[in-house]
Design an enzyme around this catalytic site. Structure first.
Site, short mmCIF file in Angstrom:
data_model
loop_
_atom_site.label_atom_id
_atom_site.label_comp_id
_atom_site.label_asym_id
_atom_site.label_seq_id
_atom_site.Cartn_x
_atom_site.Cartn_y
_atom_site.Cartn_z
N ASN A 1 0.87 -1.17 0.00
CA ASN A 1 0.00 0.00 0.00
C ASN A 1 0.91 1.22 0.00
O ASN A 1 1.48 1.58 1.03
CB ASN A 1 -0.89 -0.05 1.26
CG ASN A 1 -1.83 1.13 1.34
OD1 ASN A 1 -1.78 2.05 0.51
ND2 ASN A 1 -2.70 1.11 2.33
N ARG B 1 -2.86 -2.06 -3.19
CA ARG B 1 -4.02 -1.22 -2.97
C ARG B 1 -3.96 -0.05 -3.94
O ARG B 1 -2.96 0.69 -3.97
CB ARG B 1 -4.03 -0.69 -1.54
CG ARG B 1 -5.17 0.26 -1.31
CD ARG B 1 -5.19 0.78 0.09
NE ARG B 1 -6.33 1.65 0.29
CZ ARG B 1 -6.26 2.88 0.80
NH1 ARG B 1 -5.11 3.38 1.18
NH2 ARG B 1 -7.34 3.59 0.95
N HIS C 1 -13.09 3.04 0.58
CA HIS C 1 -13.04 2.02 1.65
C HIS C 1 -13.73 0.73 1.21
O HIS C 1 -14.18 -0.06 2.05
CB HIS C 1 -13.77 2.50 2.94
CG HIS C 1 -13.13 3.66 3.63
ND1 HIS C 1 -13.86 4.67 4.19
CD2 HIS C 1 -11.84 3.96 3.88
CE1 HIS C 1 -13.06 5.56 4.75
NE2 HIS C 1 -11.81 5.15 4.56
N GLY D 1 -13.03 5.34 10.88
CA GLY D 1 -11.63 5.52 11.29
C GLY D 1 -11.34 7.01 11.22
O GLY D 1 -12.26 7.82 11.36
N ASN D 2 -10.10 7.37 10.96
CA ASN D 2 -9.81 8.79 10.79
C ASN D 2 -10.58 9.33 9.59
O ASN D 2 -11.15 10.40 9.63
CB ASN D 2 -8.31 8.97 10.64
CG ASN D 2 -7.91 10.34 11.15
OD1 ASN D 2 -8.67 11.02 11.83
ND2 ASN D 2 -6.71 10.75 10.79
N GLY D 3 -10.62 8.52 8.51
CA GLY D 3 -11.59 8.76 7.44
C GLY D 3 -12.78 7.88 7.77
O GLY D 3 -12.63 6.89 8.47
N ARG E 1 -11.86 16.01 7.94
CA ARG E 1 -12.65 16.38 6.75
C ARG E 1 -14.08 16.73 7.14
O ARG E 1 -14.66 16.08 8.01
CB ARG E 1 -12.71 15.20 5.76
CG ARG E 1 -11.40 14.90 5.10
CD ARG E 1 -11.51 13.70 4.17
NE ARG E 1 -10.34 12.86 4.32
CZ ARG E 1 -10.32 11.56 4.13
NH1 ARG E 1 -11.41 10.91 3.76
NH2 ARG E 1 -9.21 10.88 4.30
N ARG F 1 -10.49 9.39 21.14
CA ARG F 1 -10.12 9.14 22.55
C ARG F 1 -9.95 10.44 23.31
O ARG F 1 -10.48 10.61 24.41
CB ARG F 1 -8.81 8.32 22.61
CG ARG F 1 -9.02 6.87 22.23
CD ARG F 1 -7.73 6.18 21.98
NE ARG F 1 -7.11 6.68 20.73
CZ ARG F 1 -6.15 6.07 20.06
NH1 ARG F 1 -5.67 4.94 20.53
NH2 ARG F 1 -5.67 6.55 18.95
N GLY G 1 -10.87 1.98 13.36
CA GLY G 1 -10.40 2.48 14.66
C GLY G 1 -11.51 2.89 15.63
O GLY G 1 -11.55 2.44 16.78
N GLY H 1 -15.03 2.64 15.01
CA GLY H 1 -16.12 1.66 14.98
C GLY H 1 -15.83 0.44 15.85
O GLY H 1 -16.72 -0.09 16.51
N GLU H 2 -14.57 0.01 15.86
CA GLU H 2 -14.22 -1.18 16.64
C GLU H 2 -14.00 -0.86 18.12
O GLU H 2 -14.18 -1.72 18.97
CB GLU H 2 -12.92 -1.80 16.08
CG GLU H 2 -13.09 -2.44 14.72
CD GLU H 2 -11.75 -2.80 14.09
OE1 GLU H 2 -10.82 -3.20 14.80
OE2 GLU H 2 -11.65 -2.66 12.85
N GLU I 1 -7.94 -4.82 5.72
CA GLU I 1 -7.92 -4.52 4.29
C GLU I 1 -6.82 -5.29 3.57
O GLU I 1 -7.01 -5.76 2.46
CB GLU I 1 -7.76 -3.01 4.08
CG GLU I 1 -9.05 -2.27 4.42
CD GLU I 1 -8.88 -0.77 4.57
OE1 GLU I 1 -8.36 -0.34 5.62
OE2 GLU I 1 -9.25 -0.03 3.66
P1 AMP Z 1 -8.11 4.18 11.68
O1 AMP Z 1 -8.10 5.29 10.68
O2 AMP Z 1 -9.04 3.07 11.35
O3 AMP Z 1 -6.74 3.72 12.07
O4 AMP Z 1 -8.73 4.85 13.01
C1 AMP Z 1 -8.04 5.86 13.69
C2 AMP Z 1 -8.96 6.46 14.76
O5 AMP Z 1 -9.47 5.42 15.60
C3 AMP Z 1 -8.20 7.37 15.70
O6 AMP Z 1 -8.21 8.66 15.22
C4 AMP Z 1 -9.01 7.27 16.98
O7 AMP Z 1 -9.94 8.31 17.01
C5 AMP Z 1 -9.76 5.96 16.88
N1 AMP Z 1 -9.35 5.00 17.91
C6 AMP Z 1 -8.28 4.17 17.92
N2 AMP Z 1 -8.24 3.44 19.05
C7 AMP Z 1 -9.30 3.82 19.79
C8 AMP Z 1 -9.82 3.44 21.08
N3 AMP Z 1 -9.22 2.52 21.81
N4 AMP Z 1 -10.94 4.05 21.50
C9 AMP Z 1 -11.56 4.98 20.75
N5 AMP Z 1 -11.13 5.38 19.55
C10 AMP Z 1 -10.01 4.81 19.07
#
Ligand code: AMP
Length: 401
Positions: free
Chosen positions: A7, A91, A180, A210-212, A241, A284, A330, A332-333, A388
């Site tokens: 990627n 990717r 995505h 996630g961030n996006g 965004r 967080r 990030g 959602g999980e 992914e």
């Molecule tokens: P991603 O782009 O999927 O890597 O998601 C990143 C985002 O996930 C970060 O900006 C955080 O806001 C969120 N995140 C990561 N870990 C946690 C957590 N343990 N609790 C809440 N939000 C989280």
């Protein structure tokens, strides 16, 4: 079957090598700050051997050459020879309308990806560079491109067209594509498997937060709508965004604040969203601040979840029946609070969250968090860790087979 997944970003190269026959990740890592004095390489294997290096990798070729030398290293490596690799999966962010499924890469495909650059000027050039470098270093290994947009190519015209003059679509490709896709597709398949429903029969709404962030309405296993558009700026509120705004706002910014197009682009992509509202983009930090009474952080959370809830309502109306809501990425999980805020007061729609299960979601595993019991929901609420790279590896295998 050993597959390397790459990627490539503008100054980064993420890699993961899979042994698909044994469902194993053999090694993974990342090179960041390519082109700078101190590019940073991280390497990790399944047996937890790790390696880090700071070196001035001038370009993606130098970075990939280094990765290969580590993969072949006697102590750290996981390959005896490059010929053990049966494929490289890449990717690629934008496949436009030309690439509805992943495909084996040849000169024509490279040209096709190049043609999509106007639609994804920041993403497709480094993706293309990654492909070219990999083809030059592994000339005998088949290369497969897996597109972020492909999964959403099943959207009907009334969902993907903008209400703009037809020429702009026909001649310049202005339409909604969605992104995505690899993640939405992967979590939908995992959810179908978990629920024992054939993927062709699954009706679900997937939340990649996630961030996006984006959501997808999935009918019979196919994407029929998604929140991102021609670019990843449309739709949900994201880390930095804005997501959906009145399209006349840029005119106001230009006319009244004398902002040029570049500054408006920067404002909407990098300075808006959660960050624009409260100064932070990590959920967080925002959750903590909100708990301590910070009003801006609370407003940011409210706007973020409200937008997602509105899309949930819209997608409920598009589906004849709903099997599952699927949370991933990030936020959602991991964010109990965000899931709770989105799903609050939806009992009348058959959506009932079990608060305890929601609080006790274990990291990295698939969990069902709906309340059970008679008269309770039939709609499952799942948390599914996305992967992914694994999906790219498995699609690469599918194409090569
Ligand atoms: P991603 O782009 O999927 O890597 O998601 C990143 C985002 O996930 C970060 O900006 C955080 O806001 C969120 N995140 C990561 N870990 C946690 C957590 N343990 N609790 C809440 N939000 C989280």
């Amino acid at each position: 079957m050993k597959i390397l997944v790459l990627n490539a970003g503008s100054s980064s190269l993420k890699y993961k090598i899979f042994d698909l026959d044994h469902d194993l990740v053999l090694a993974s890592g990342l090179v960041e700050k390519i082109g700078e004095e101190k590019a940073h390489l991280i390497y990790e294997t399944k047996s937890k051997k790790t390696y880090e290096e700071e070196a001035p990798f001038k370009n993606h070729k130098e970075a990939l050459e280094k990765i290969i030398s580590i993969l072949l290293d006697k102590k750290l490596g996981v390959l005896n020879s490059v010929s053990e690799l049966q494929g490289v999966g890449h990717r690629v962010v934008h496949g436009g309308e030309s690439f509805k499924i992943p495909c084996k890469v040849n000169e024509e495909v490279l040209k096709g990806i190049e043609k999509m650059i106007p639609l994804a000027p920041l993403h497709n050039p480094p993706n293309l560079e990654g492909l070219k470098v990999s083809m030059s270093l592994f000339p005998k290994v088949p290369q497969v491109a897996v597109f972020d947009t492909s999964f959403h190519q099943t959207m009907p015209k009334h969902a993907f067209r903008y209400a703009l003059p037809e020429d702009l679509y026909e001649k310049h490709g202005l339409r909604r594509y969605g992104f995505h896709g690899t993640s939405h597709h992967y979590v939908a398949k995992v959810a179908a498997n978990y629920l024992n429903i054939p993927i062709e029969k699954l009706n679900a709404i997937t939340f990649h937060l996630g961030n996006g962030g984006s959501m997808a309405a999935i009918k019979g296993g196919k994407s029929i709508d998604t929140s991102m558009g021609m670019t990843p700026l449309e739709g949900l509120v994201m880390g930095t965004r804005s997501g959906d705004i009145d399209p006349a706002i840029p005119f106001f910014l230009e006319r009244e604040l004398k902002m040029d197009l570049k500054s408006i682009d920067l404002l909407l992509n990098k300075k808006s969203g959660l960050k624009g509202i409260c100064g932070k983009n990590d959920i967080r930090d925002i959750s903590r601040l909100s708990k301590n009474g910070d009003e801006k952080a609370t407003l940011a959370l409210n706007i973020y979840c409200y937008r997602i809830k509105k899309y949930l309502g819209a997608y409920l109306a598009l589906l004849p029946k709903l099997d599952a809501l699927v949370f991933t990425a990030g936020i959602g999980e991991n964010s109990t609070l965000v899931r709770e805020m989105i799903l609050k007061d939806l009992n009348h729609l058959g959506i009932n969250l079990d608060q305890e299960k929601n609080k006790n979601v274990k990291r990295g595993t698939i969990q069902a968090i709906q309340a059970e019991g008679k008269d309770q929901t039939v709609i499952k609420i799942l948390v599914v860790p996305t992967d992914e790279e694994k999906e790219i590896a498995s699609q690469t295998k599918g194409i090569l087979n």
